[in-house]
Design a protein around this motif. Structure first.
Motif, PDB file in Angstrom:
ATOM      1  N   GLN A 155      98.136 111.069   0.167  1.00 59.29           N
ATOM      2  CA  GLN A 155      98.068 112.236   1.039  1.00 59.29           C
ATOM      3  C   GLN A 155      99.438 112.900   0.959  1.00 59.29           C
ATOM      4  O   GLN A 155     100.461 112.229   1.069  1.00 59.29           O
ATOM      5  N   ALA A 156      99.450 114.212   0.736  1.00 54.49           N
ATOM      6  CA  ALA A 156     100.708 114.938   0.578  1.00 54.49           C
ATOM      7  C   ALA A 156     100.518 116.375   1.032  1.00 54.49           C
ATOM      8  O   ALA A 156      99.387 116.858   1.185  1.00 54.49           O
ATOM      9  N   THR A 157     101.633 117.050   1.215  1.00 52.80           N
ATOM     10  CA  THR A 157     101.594 118.461   1.576  1.00 52.80           C
ATOM     11  C   THR A 157     102.147 119.280   0.419  1.00 52.80           C
ATOM     12  O   THR A 157     103.318 119.137   0.047  1.00 52.80           O
ATOM     13  N   HIS A 158     101.291 120.093  -0.165  1.00 51.90           N
ATOM     14  CA  HIS A 158     101.673 120.997  -1.251  1.00 51.90           C
ATOM     15  C   HIS A 158     101.288 122.414  -0.829  1.00 51.90           C
ATOM     16  O   HIS A 158     100.172 122.644  -0.351  1.00 51.90           O
ATOM     17  N   PHE A 159     102.228 123.320  -0.995  1.00 51.79           N
ATOM     18  CA  PHE A 159     101.999 124.725  -0.621  1.00 51.79           C
ATOM     19  C   PHE A 159     101.600 124.866   0.845  1.00 51.79           C
ATOM     20  O   PHE A 159     100.806 125.723   1.212  1.00 51.79           O
ATOM     21  N   GLY A 160     102.150 123.969   1.684  1.00 48.22           N
ATOM     22  CA  GLY A 160     101.883 124.023   3.115  1.00 48.22           C
ATOM     23  C   GLY A 160     100.525 123.494   3.527  1.00 48.22           C
ATOM     24  O   GLY A 160     100.143 123.573   4.689  1.00 48.22           O
ATOM     25  N   ILE A 161      99.796 122.909   2.575  1.00 47.25           N
ATOM     26  CA  ILE A 161      98.446 122.414   2.845  1.00 47.25           C
ATOM     27  C   ILE A 161      98.408 120.900   2.625  1.00 47.25           C
ATOM     28  O   ILE A 161      98.786 120.411   1.549  1.00 47.25           O
ATOM     29  N   LYS A 162      97.935 120.162   3.637  1.00 39.84           N
ATOM     30  CA  LYS A 162      97.785 118.706   3.495  1.00 39.84           C
ATOM     31  C   LYS A 162      96.602 118.442   2.566  1.00 39.84           C
ATOM     32  O   LYS A 162      95.519 118.997   2.761  1.00 39.84           O
ATOM     33  N   GLN A 163      96.849 117.615   1.548  1.00 36.66           N
ATOM     34  CA  GLN A 163      95.831 117.343   0.542  1.00 36.66           C
ATOM     35  C   GLN A 163      95.720 115.849   0.285  1.00 36.66           C
ATOM     36  O   GLN A 163      96.657 115.093   0.544  1.00 36.66           O
ATOM     37  N   ARG A 164      94.592 115.459  -0.271  1.00 39.03           N
ATOM     38  CA  ARG A 164      94.385 114.073  -0.703  1.00 39.03           C
ATOM     39  C   ARG A 164      94.010 114.079  -2.173  1.00 39.03           C
ATOM     40  O   ARG A 164      93.286 114.961  -2.639  1.00 39.03           O
ATOM     41  N   LEU A 165      94.496 113.052  -2.870  1.00 31.87           N
ATOM     42  CA  LEU A 165      94.224 112.912  -4.289  1.00 31.87           C
ATOM     43  C   LEU A 165      94.104 111.423  -4.591  1.00 31.87           C
ATOM     44  O   LEU A 165      94.959 110.637  -4.164  1.00 31.87           O
ATOM     45  N   THR A 166      93.049 111.050  -5.290  1.00 32.29           N
ATOM     46  CA  THR A 166      92.870 109.659  -5.690  1.00 32.29           C
ATOM     47  C   THR A 166      93.052 109.548  -7.192  1.00 32.29           C
ATOM     48  O   THR A 166      92.460 110.311  -7.966  1.00 32.29           O
ATOM     49  N   ALA A 167      93.929 108.615  -7.594  1.00 32.38           N
ATOM     50  CA  ALA A 167      94.203 108.373  -9.014  1.00 32.38           C
ATOM     51  C   ALA A 167      93.859 106.925  -9.347  1.00 32.38           C
ATOM     52  O   ALA A 167      93.939 106.041  -8.490  1.00 32.38           O
ATOM     53  N   LYS A 168      93.491 106.720 -10.612  1.00 34.64           N
ATOM     54  CA  LYS A 168      93.156 105.376 -11.097  1.00 34.64           C
ATOM     55  C   LYS A 168      93.982 105.075 -12.340  1.00 34.64           C
ATOM     56  O   LYS A 168      94.096 105.921 -13.236  1.00 34.64           O
ATOM     57  N   VAL A 169      94.544 103.867 -12.390  1.00 35.66           N
ATOM     58  CA  VAL A 169      95.273 103.427 -13.578  1.00 35.66           C
ATOM     59  C   VAL A 169      94.237 102.952 -14.591  1.00 35.66           C
ATOM     60  O   VAL A 169      93.507 101.989 -14.338  1.00 35.66           O
TER      61      VAL A 169
END
Length: 151
Positions: free
Chosen positions: A56-70
């Motif tokens: 969970q992070a804030t980019h461009f003032g918008i809280k976002q979620r991103l799921t990554a897989k190794v």
């Protein structure tokens, strides 16, 4: 599809650099500017092949979620993560490490596809590709600082 490549020389052993780059806790420290935190999957420690992590992070003032897989790992030379859910249409981030005489060459290759078709392509040209490049460089410099101060 933009491809961002960055190389960072680090005066530290390859194993140290490799482990720092796949450490969830260190990732959180090196991305403080976007308030990244792991909220799902592996939330602490070292990522391994097959692991997922939801950020969970804030980019461009918008809280976002991103799921990554190794999806690939050859210790301590390379690991690859891909987005499985998030704001991009897709991304693949390849982290490579090459042992050098006086340290490690860390190489990032970040390939992504923006959402929204032609509008995403325009966003890439106007701001997104630069933003992502700056993000990757900032994280690489932070990893360098941590690795080199651990001596």
């Amino acid at each position: 599809m933009p491809i961002i490549k960055h190389q960072q020389f680090i005066q530290a052993p390859v194993k140290v650099c490799f482990d720092l780059a796949r450490n969830v806790d260190i990732h959180t420290k090196t991305t403080a500017q976007t308030k990244e935190k792991a909220i799902g999957g592996v939330t602490h420690g070292l990522l391994e092949k097959g692991d997922t992590v939801t950020w969970q992070a804030t980019h461009f003032g918008i809280k976002q979620r991103l799921t990554a897989k190794v999806i690939h790992m050859e210790k301590p030379l390379v690991f690859v993560d891909v987005m499985v859910k998030g704001a991009f249409s897709s991304f693949t981030h390849t982290h490579q490490f090459k042992e050098e005489k006086s340290g490690t060459l860390m190489m990032d290759t970040f390939e992504y596809k923006s959402p929204f078709g032609p509008f995403g392509i325009i966003a890439d040209k106007i701001f997104l590709e630069k933003y992502m490049t700056d993000f990757i460089i900032s994280r690489a410099k932070a990893l360098k600082k941590i690795a080199e101060s651990a001596k």
